[in-house]
Design an enzyme around this catalytic site. Sequence first.
Site, PDB file in Angstrom:
ATOM      1  N   SER A  91      -0.573   4.892  -5.982  1.00 52.54           N
ATOM      2  CA  SER A  91      -0.260   5.470  -4.675  1.00 52.54           C
ATOM      3  C   SER A  91      -1.558   5.704  -3.891  1.00 52.54           C
ATOM      4  O   SER A  91      -2.290   4.751  -3.642  1.00 52.54           O
ATOM      5  CB  SER A  91       0.561   6.750  -4.866  1.00 52.54           C
ATOM      6  OG  SER A  91       1.203   7.136  -3.685  1.00 52.54           O
ATOM      7  N   MET A  92      -1.861   6.940  -3.511  1.00 52.90           N
ATOM      8  CA  MET A  92      -3.137   7.188  -2.835  1.00 52.90           C
ATOM      9  C   MET A  92      -4.297   6.657  -3.660  1.00 52.90           C
ATOM     10  O   MET A  92      -5.288   6.141  -3.123  1.00 52.90           O
ATOM     11  CB  MET A  92      -3.331   8.684  -2.568  1.00 52.90           C
ATOM     12  CG  MET A  92      -4.635   9.020  -1.836  1.00 52.90           C
ATOM     13  SD  MET A  92      -4.972  10.794  -1.684  1.00 52.90           S
ATOM     14  CE  MET A  92      -5.838  11.097  -3.234  1.00 52.90           C
TER      15      MET A  92
END
Length: 253
Positions: A91-92
């Site tokens: 994700s991030m």
Amino acid sequence: MNPLNAIVRHRPVTAPALRLVCFPHAGGTAGFFRGWSRHLAPDVELLAVQYPGRETRFTEPLVPRMAELADSLAGPLAALDPVPTVFLGHSMGAAVAHETLLRLEAAGSGDVRRLCVSGRAADRPARPVPLTDEEIVEAVGALGGTSAEVWEDPDLREMLLPIVRNDYHLIDAYRCDPAAPPLRAGILALTGDADPRVTPGQARAWESRTSGPFGCRVLPGDHFYLVPHAAEVARLATAPFGLSARPGGPSAP
């Protein structure tokens, strides 16, 4: 910031054949990957990045900008002994790993042979208006992250919300520089087939970010598909280098 605390060695290996460095998701910590050692061959060293403001870096200020975060991680990672390396970010963490690797390659490093980007679209526009705290809590819940019971506890909410808010604002304000050069390292894109934020097509778009080998795998599950499939993700991430994607669909790395 203390660069000495930026890397957590979950499993040090005296003479590793391969090093896996993991980058956590928004609100996540290095501890998310602690149990992955059991999924790796004995000669694979397991490290995880620890962002400021959490776990062993709890007293350090949070970092609100991607460029500052990637800059702070590139130095400690460049200082490691040279070993063939895989970066894996979820994700991030996929965007943080990519930005960090751009800096390492620009400095001449060739140790990182593969970037594994999990649960992150290759191109996502910056969000012009930051989410409110309630919108952030709702978004985290929708992705299958922190449970509702945590947010209902006032003490836990007070401790966790500033971290999650910082990370959401950081990644929502981020957009990869369209002029950034393609990586020399290969890329393996991973996503869940029921991820509400990343379609298989958006995952495959990472192919444009590398001049090296590319692969894409779609596994069963939502945004946090890698929790039940940690063994498979670890196997794919550390598989032998150099195989390209089959045109038109998911493939091995």
